[in-house]
Design a protein around this motif. Structure first.
Motif, PDB file in Angstrom:
ATOM      1  N   ILE A  53     -40.358  -5.404 -29.659  1.00  0.00           N
ATOM      2  CA  ILE A  53     -41.245  -4.273 -29.429  1.00  0.00           C
ATOM      3  C   ILE A  53     -41.366  -3.501 -30.742  1.00  0.00           C
ATOM      4  CG2 ILE A  53     -41.653  -2.177 -28.111  1.00  0.00           C
ATOM      5  CD1 ILE A  53     -40.081  -3.333 -25.824  1.00  0.00           C
ATOM      6  N   PRO A  54     -42.555  -3.479 -31.342  1.00  0.00           N
ATOM      7  CA  PRO A  54     -42.721  -2.772 -32.605  1.00  0.00           C
ATOM      8  C   PRO A  54     -42.831  -1.269 -32.407  1.00  0.00           C
ATOM      9  CG  PRO A  54     -44.793  -3.737 -31.926  1.00  0.00           C
ATOM     10  CD  PRO A  54     -43.781  -4.155 -30.894  1.00  0.00           C
ATOM     11  N   ALA A  55     -42.658  -0.533 -33.501  1.00  0.00           N
ATOM     12  CA  ALA A  55     -42.816   0.924 -33.449  1.00  0.00           C
ATOM     13  C   ALA A  55     -44.050   1.386 -34.200  1.00  0.00           C
ATOM     14  CB  ALA A  55     -41.583   1.624 -34.019  1.00  0.00           C
ATOM     15  N   GLY A  56     -44.571   0.556 -35.103  1.00  0.00           N
ATOM     16  CA  GLY A  56     -45.828   0.866 -35.761  1.00  0.00           C
ATOM     17  C   GLY A  56     -45.684   1.547 -37.105  1.00  0.00           C
ATOM     18  N   PRO A  57     -46.778   1.528 -37.903  1.00  0.00           N
ATOM     19  CA  PRO A  57     -46.751   2.093 -39.249  1.00  0.00           C
ATOM     20  C   PRO A  57     -47.024   3.593 -39.269  1.00  0.00           C
ATOM     21  CG  PRO A  57     -48.867   1.062 -38.851  1.00  0.00           C
ATOM     22  CD  PRO A  57     -48.038   0.830 -37.609  1.00  0.00           C
ATOM     23  N   MET A  58     -46.546   4.243 -40.323  1.00  0.00           N
ATOM     24  CA  MET A  58     -46.902   5.644 -40.549  1.00  0.00           C
ATOM     25  C   MET A  58     -48.383   5.739 -40.950  1.00  0.00           C
ATOM     26  SD  MET A  58     -45.202   6.447 -44.312  1.00  0.00           S
ATOM     27  CE  MET A  58     -43.538   5.953 -43.831  1.00  0.00           C
ATOM     28  N   PRO A  59     -49.001   6.899 -40.794  1.00  0.00           N
ATOM     29  CA  PRO A  59     -50.387   7.063 -41.256  1.00  0.00           C
ATOM     30  C   PRO A  59     -50.490   6.837 -42.762  1.00  0.00           C
ATOM     31  CG  PRO A  59     -49.733   8.877 -39.816  1.00  0.00           C
ATOM     32  CD  PRO A  59     -48.485   8.108 -40.127  1.00  0.00           C
ATOM     33  N   THR A  60     -51.684   6.539 -43.212  1.00  0.00           N
ATOM     34  CA  THR A  60     -51.927   6.300 -44.629  1.00  0.00           C
ATOM     35  C   THR A  60     -51.631   7.553 -45.443  1.00  0.00           C
ATOM     36  OG1 THR A  60     -53.616   4.672 -44.104  1.00  0.00           O
ATOM     37  CG2 THR A  60     -53.697   5.642 -46.312  1.00  0.00           C
ATOM     38  N   GLY A  61     -50.924   7.350 -46.552  1.00  0.00           N
ATOM     39  CA  GLY A  61     -50.608   8.451 -47.452  1.00  0.00           C
ATOM     40  C   GLY A  61     -51.333   8.302 -48.774  1.00  0.00           C
ATOM     41  N   LEU A  62     -50.636   8.577 -49.866  1.00  0.00           N
ATOM     42  CA  LEU A  62     -51.220   8.457 -51.202  1.00  0.00           C
ATOM     43  C   LEU A  62     -51.747   7.043 -51.399  1.00  0.00           C
ATOM     44  CD1 LEU A  62     -51.398  10.103 -53.955  1.00  0.00           C
ATOM     45  CD2 LEU A  62     -49.430   8.716 -54.659  1.00  0.00           C
ATOM     46  N   CYS A 104     -43.442   1.715 -43.676  1.00  0.00           N
ATOM     47  CA  CYS A 104     -44.198   1.846 -44.914  1.00  0.00           C
ATOM     48  C   CYS A 104     -45.491   1.038 -44.775  1.00  0.00           C
ATOM     49  CB  CYS A 104     -43.393   1.313 -46.093  1.00  0.00           C
ATOM     50  SG  CYS A 104     -41.772   2.076 -46.271  1.00  0.00           S
ATOM     51  N   THR A 105     -46.570   1.535 -45.359  1.00  0.00           N
ATOM     52  CA  THR A 105     -47.877   0.958 -45.041  1.00  0.00           C
ATOM     53  C   THR A 105     -48.294  -0.185 -45.961  1.00  0.00           C
ATOM     54  OG1 THR A 105     -48.992   2.631 -46.384  1.00  0.00           O
ATOM     55  CG2 THR A 105     -48.709   3.103 -44.036  1.00  0.00           C
ATOM     56  N   PHE A 106     -47.531  -0.463 -47.033  1.00  0.00           N
ATOM     57  CA  PHE A 106     -47.913  -1.609 -47.866  1.00  0.00           C
ATOM     58  C   PHE A 106     -47.482  -2.912 -47.173  1.00  0.00           C
ATOM     59  CE2 PHE A 106     -43.571  -1.016 -49.247  1.00  0.00           C
ATOM     60  CZ  PHE A 106     -43.133  -2.279 -49.667  1.00  0.00           C
ATOM     61  N   ILE A 152     -54.484  -6.727 -48.890  1.00  0.00           N
ATOM     62  CA  ILE A 152     -53.610  -5.612 -48.530  1.00  0.00           C
ATOM     63  C   ILE A 152     -52.580  -5.460 -49.656  1.00  0.00           C
ATOM     64  CG2 ILE A 152     -52.301  -4.535 -46.663  1.00  0.00           C
ATOM     65  CD1 ILE A 152     -53.110  -6.920 -44.872  1.00  0.00           C
ATOM     66  N   TYR A 153     -52.333  -4.251 -50.087  1.00  0.00           N
ATOM     67  CA  TYR A 153     -51.406  -4.005 -51.194  1.00  0.00           C
ATOM     68  C   TYR A 153     -50.056  -4.675 -50.939  1.00  0.00           C
ATOM     69  CZ  TYR A 153     -48.828  -1.437 -54.770  1.00  0.00           C
ATOM     70  OH  TYR A 153     -48.068  -1.106 -55.858  1.00  0.00           O
ATOM     71  N   PRO A 154     -49.491  -5.449 -51.908  1.00  0.00           N
ATOM     72  CA  PRO A 154     -49.849  -5.505 -53.325  1.00  0.00           C
ATOM     73  C   PRO A 154     -50.910  -6.544 -53.693  1.00  0.00           C
ATOM     74  CG  PRO A 154     -47.825  -6.702 -52.987  1.00  0.00           C
ATOM     75  CD  PRO A 154     -48.209  -6.141 -51.641  1.00  0.00           C
ATOM     76  N   ASN A 155     -51.531  -7.191 -52.701  1.00  0.00           N
ATOM     77  CA  ASN A 155     -52.573  -8.171 -53.006  1.00  0.00           C
ATOM     78  C   ASN A 155     -53.967  -7.551 -52.977  1.00  0.00           C
ATOM     79  OD1 ASN A 155     -50.495 -10.099 -52.968  1.00  0.00           O
ATOM     80  ND2 ASN A 155     -50.656 -10.252 -50.756  1.00  0.00           N
ATOM     81  N   GLY A 156     -54.022  -6.243 -52.945  1.00  0.00           N
ATOM     82  CA  GLY A 156     -55.260  -5.484 -52.924  1.00  0.00           C
ATOM     83  C   GLY A 156     -54.875  -4.020 -52.904  1.00  0.00           C
ATOM     84  N   GLN A 157     -55.813  -3.136 -52.632  1.00  0.00           N
ATOM     85  CA  GLN A 157     -55.513  -1.707 -52.648  1.00  0.00           C
ATOM     86  C   GLN A 157     -55.436  -1.105 -51.245  1.00  0.00           C
ATOM     87  OE1 GLN A 157     -54.411  -0.219 -55.287  1.00  0.00           O
ATOM     88  NE2 GLN A 157     -54.777  -2.094 -56.463  1.00  0.00           N
ATOM     89  N   ALA A 158     -55.874  -1.819 -50.226  1.00  0.00           N
ATOM     90  CA  ALA A 158     -55.837  -1.299 -48.855  1.00  0.00           C
ATOM     91  C   ALA A 158     -54.422  -1.361 -48.289  1.00  0.00           C
ATOM     92  CB  ALA A 158     -56.786  -2.109 -47.978  1.00  0.00           C
ATOM     93  N   ASP A 159     -54.196  -0.669 -47.173  1.00  0.00           N
ATOM     94  CA  ASP A 159     -52.879  -0.732 -46.535  1.00  0.00           C
ATOM     95  C   ASP A 159     -52.995  -1.345 -45.144  1.00  0.00           C
ATOM     96  OD1 ASP A 159     -53.748   1.252 -44.768  1.00  0.00           O
ATOM     97  OD2 ASP A 159     -52.503   2.828 -45.637  1.00  0.00           O
ATOM     98  N   ILE A 160     -51.878  -1.379 -44.439  1.00  0.00           N
ATOM     99  CA  ILE A 160     -51.837  -2.094 -43.163  1.00  0.00           C
ATOM    100  C   ILE A 160     -52.671  -1.391 -42.104  1.00  0.00           C
ATOM    101  CG2 ILE A 160     -49.814  -1.013 -42.074  1.00  0.00           C
ATOM    102  CD1 ILE A 160     -50.529  -4.806 -42.361  1.00  0.00           C
ATOM    103  N   ASN A 161     -52.865  -0.071 -42.216  1.00  0.00           N
ATOM    104  CA  ASN A 161     -53.741   0.637 -41.283  1.00  0.00           C
ATOM    105  C   ASN A 161     -55.189   0.199 -41.470  1.00  0.00           C
ATOM    106  OD1 ASN A 161     -51.716   2.342 -40.031  1.00  0.00           O
ATOM    107  ND2 ASN A 161     -51.642   3.476 -41.948  1.00  0.00           N
ATOM    108  N   ASP A 162     -55.588   0.016 -42.725  1.00  0.00           N
ATOM    109  CA  ASP A 162     -56.937  -0.487 -42.992  1.00  0.00           C
ATOM    110  C   ASP A 162     -57.142  -1.869 -42.373  1.00  0.00           C
ATOM    111  OD1 ASP A 162     -57.706   1.741 -44.637  1.00  0.00           O
ATOM    112  OD2 ASP A 162     -56.528   0.882 -46.264  1.00  0.00           O
ATOM    113  N   PHE A 163     -56.118  -2.716 -42.510  1.00  0.00           N
ATOM    114  CA  PHE A 163     -56.184  -4.061 -41.923  1.00  0.00           C
ATOM    115  C   PHE A 163     -56.352  -3.981 -40.409  1.00  0.00           C
ATOM    116  CE2 PHE A 163     -53.503  -7.279 -39.746  1.00  0.00           C
ATOM    117  CZ  PHE A 163     -54.256  -8.419 -39.998  1.00  0.00           C
ATOM    118  N   HIS A 164     -55.558  -3.155 -39.752  1.00  0.00           N
ATOM    119  CA  HIS A 164     -55.615  -3.027 -38.290  1.00  0.00           C
ATOM    120  C   HIS A 164     -56.986  -2.519 -37.846  1.00  0.00           C
ATOM    121  CE1 HIS A 164     -54.043  -2.561 -34.242  1.00  0.00           C
ATOM    122  NE2 HIS A 164     -54.428  -1.295 -34.225  1.00  0.00           N
ATOM    123  N   GLU A 165     -57.509  -1.530 -38.572  1.00  0.00           N
ATOM    124  CA  GLU A 165     -58.796  -0.951 -38.202  1.00  0.00           C
ATOM    125  C   GLU A 165     -59.963  -1.911 -38.469  1.00  0.00           C
ATOM    126  OE1 GLU A 165     -58.708   2.619 -40.450  1.00  0.00           O
ATOM    127  OE2 GLU A 165     -57.092   3.498 -39.217  1.00  0.00           O
TER     128      GLU A 165
END
Length: 606
Positions: free
Chosen positions: A176-185, A221-223, A336-349
């Motif tokens: 059961i996952p807990a999920g990522p934090m919101p996107t930060g810097l 962490c979102t990376f 998705i970072y480090p293979n790009g600049q987006a984070d895991i929230n961007d991927f999910h959305e």
């Protein structure tokens, strides 16, 4: 099915046949004994439910309702695991709603490489996986349980939970996952500040502020490092509920999915007529599916060890050639970072795991005919959960990516392959991830700068000794030497050198993991230097060629190469204090990285 995926799957099945059958026979024997509470004496059972309320005691006495074991890696220091504080009560309520019981069976340690990198604790990091596996086995040892839920997210934690739970693989099990934090810097800005700090252009306060804006709240962490690679691979294997990996903590949907996952393992349990357990989900085709997903997303190189070890715990034998052959035909579908600049929230959305799985299924790159915790068949995982009118509804993934800069189709991939290569040569055997490396850096030939620690690299950089084309060799970092810490501290220094126009590469018997980025890095090289490997013979100035295209790693041999004695490093400073002295037997027994870098199976063979 794609012929290469079919061929690699069959090769793994053939290689594993005897070992896998022994494991399945053992699970079948254990399954026949269940529910396990029936074999407990009255004194055993009384101890097992002494702290329960009246309703739960009655249910556990009757043997006809499931008892769910909760094994958790909760602690309130790690942002990824802090949300798990409240999960046990949600799970217990979900079980009670079905007339069943859930008990908190035990906790496991959970350490964070983000906290320990470059510190003494990092030398314990890899072996924490096997400690977690043993902790999980202890938690499940009371013969009280009909199903298991595992609460864990990060690097070694998910592999450890799975390895331990596979000893009880006859029990239905869900993570059961807990999920990522919101996107930060933004990741690009974080990376920029790190490199400025490495160059001495900004101070520690500016660096701390940037890091604090990046890692800023409960959640993963979102990376796209090892933690989020864990979550994606587990979902593609069918061990999560569909689409649940990257739903953020503290939301109604997150809590509802925890409730749903508990109900589902209860439905799969023996008291409810279930016949399938974790051993049926962690099968050869599911493992191959995980490897394909790893490659399609440019995931963590740690999993060239961790998923080998997980597979081995289920009697499945995987090696790096399997990764290499799959990588040649699996297209890269994410940035998705480090293979790009987006984070895991961007991927999910953008469509997330559901879109990714559908693309890979339709291209014949994933096996559809597999067991999952949601039932038979992976097609169920092409749906995403939504919170509608107070309940969870699953809806099909979008027909097209909602953000093509982050997630693409098989018809328009970012890369034609998975970006992971095996390298072999007279310096040993290792892996390299090139999904974030520019093509003109895939081949580096330059003189070696031979160093024996991360701190020595930092000192050489600050002294200006690396201001040239070079292959930085960091040796005596393997599991037998000091426990194979991740070498995160090297990334900014090497990145600066590359940005200054120098042709640089890294060769090491250590790890880089999710930090593997734009600098070519041959990692996990074995035989490791402490085991007499060729890296121990290298000297400054030796010419090294790292060729990710051809898959080679060689010293252009000097005349005295064969006669050179191996260097013997003084490793005592990394083997004592801060608890490291307790792990000496694990270092001594550690297998090669290609076999999972575990001591479990080497110790059994002695």
């Amino acid at each position: 099915m794609h012929p290469t995926v079919e061929r690699v799957t069959q090769r793994i099945m053939d290689r594993s046949r005897d070992e896998r059958q022994r494991y399945l026979d053992r699970m079948a024997r254990l399954r026949r004994n269940g529910p396990q509470r029936e074999v407990l004496s009255c004194g055993n059972l009384a101890h097992g439910f002494a702290a329960c309320g009246k309703r739960d005691k009655s249910a556990l006495r009757l043997m006809n309702q499931a008892n769910v074991a909760v094994v958790s890696a909760y602690n309130d220091m790690l942002s990824a695991h802090q949300p798990y504080r409240d999960f046990p009560e949600v799970i217990k309520q979900a079980a009670a709603d079905m007339g069943s019981v859930a008990q908190f069976a035990g906790g496991t340690p959970a350490m964070c490489d983000g906290i320990t990198q470059g510190q003494p604790g990092m030398d314990l990091s890899l072996f924490s996986r096997d400690v977690i596996a043993m902790s999980t086995a202890l938690a499940l040892s009371h013969n009280m349980f009909d199903a298991t839920v595992l609460l864990g997210i990060c690097d070694k934690i998910v592999p450890g939970l799975l390895i331990g739970a596979l000893s009880y693989g006859y029990l239905p099990t869900a993570l059961i996952p807990a999920g990522p934090m919101p996107t930060g810097l933004p990741n690009k800005e974080k990376q920029r500040v790190r490199q400025l700090y490495a160059e001495g252009k900004v101070g520690k306060e500016a660096l701390l502020e940037a890091e604090s804006q990046s890692y800023h709240s409960p959640g993963t962490c979102t990376f796209y490092g090892t933690a989020n690679s864990n979550q994606l691979l587990v979902e593609v294997m069918g061990l999560h509920l569909p689409g649940s990996a990257f739903v953020q903590p503290g939301t109604e949907l997150r809590e509802a999915l925890t409730h749903e996952a508990t109900e589902q393992v209860i439905r799969l349990s023996a008291p409810n007529g279930g016949q399938k357990g974790l051993c049926d989900v962690v099968a050869e085709k599911n493992i191959v599916n995980a490897l394909v997903a790893l490659l399609a997303t440019g995931g963590s190189t740690n999993h060239t060890m961790h998923w080998v070890a997980i597979a081995r715990a289920a009697g499945i034998l995987v090696d790096w050639d399997d990764f290499n052959d799959l990588s040649a035909v699996v297209p890269g579908l994410t940035r998705i970072y480090p293979n790009g600049q987006a984070d895991i929230n961007d991927f999910h959305e953008a469509g997330g795991t559901a879109f990714l799985i559908r693309e890979l299924l339709d291209a014949g790159l994933l096996h559809e005919d597999v067991e999952t915790v949601a039932g038979f068949g992976l097609r169920r995982y092409t749906q995403l959960p939504q919170w509608r009118d107070g309940k969870v509804l699953w809806e099909p993934a979008p027909e097209a990516s909602l953000n093509p800069a982050v997630l693409e189709s098989v018809q328009e991939p970012f890369t034609s392959d998975g970006g992971l290569r095996v390298v072999n040569g007279n310096l040993g055997r290792g892996v390299i991830k090139v999904s974030a490396v520019a093509p003109d850096h895939h081949v580096i030939e330059a003189p070696a700068v031979v160093l024996d620690s991360q701190s020595a690299v930092a000192e050489a950089f600050e002294a200006g000794q690396l201001e040239r084309d070079c292959v930085v060799v960091v040796r005596f970092q393997g599991p037998k030497a000091i426990g194979m810490p991740e070498l995160h501290k090297l990334t900014p220094y090497l990145g600066v050198l590359q940005d200054r126009g120098f042709r640089v590469a890294l060769v090491t018997d250590g790890r880089m993991s999710g930090a593997s980025g734009k600098v070519p890095a041959a990692i996990h090289v074995y035989p490791e230097a402490a085991d007499g490997g060729a890296l121990s013979k290298l000297r400054d100035g030796d010419r090294i060629r790292l060729d990710a295209r051809e898959g080679t790693l060689d010293i252009i041999e000097p005349d005295d190469w064969a006669e050179r004695p191996p260097t013997q490093a003084d490793l005592a400073a990394h083997q004592n204090d801060y608890g490291r002295e307790l792990f000496g037997w694990m270092r001594a027994k550690a297998d090669t990285p290609e076999k999972g870098a575990s001591f479990f199976w080497t110790a059994q063979n002695d």
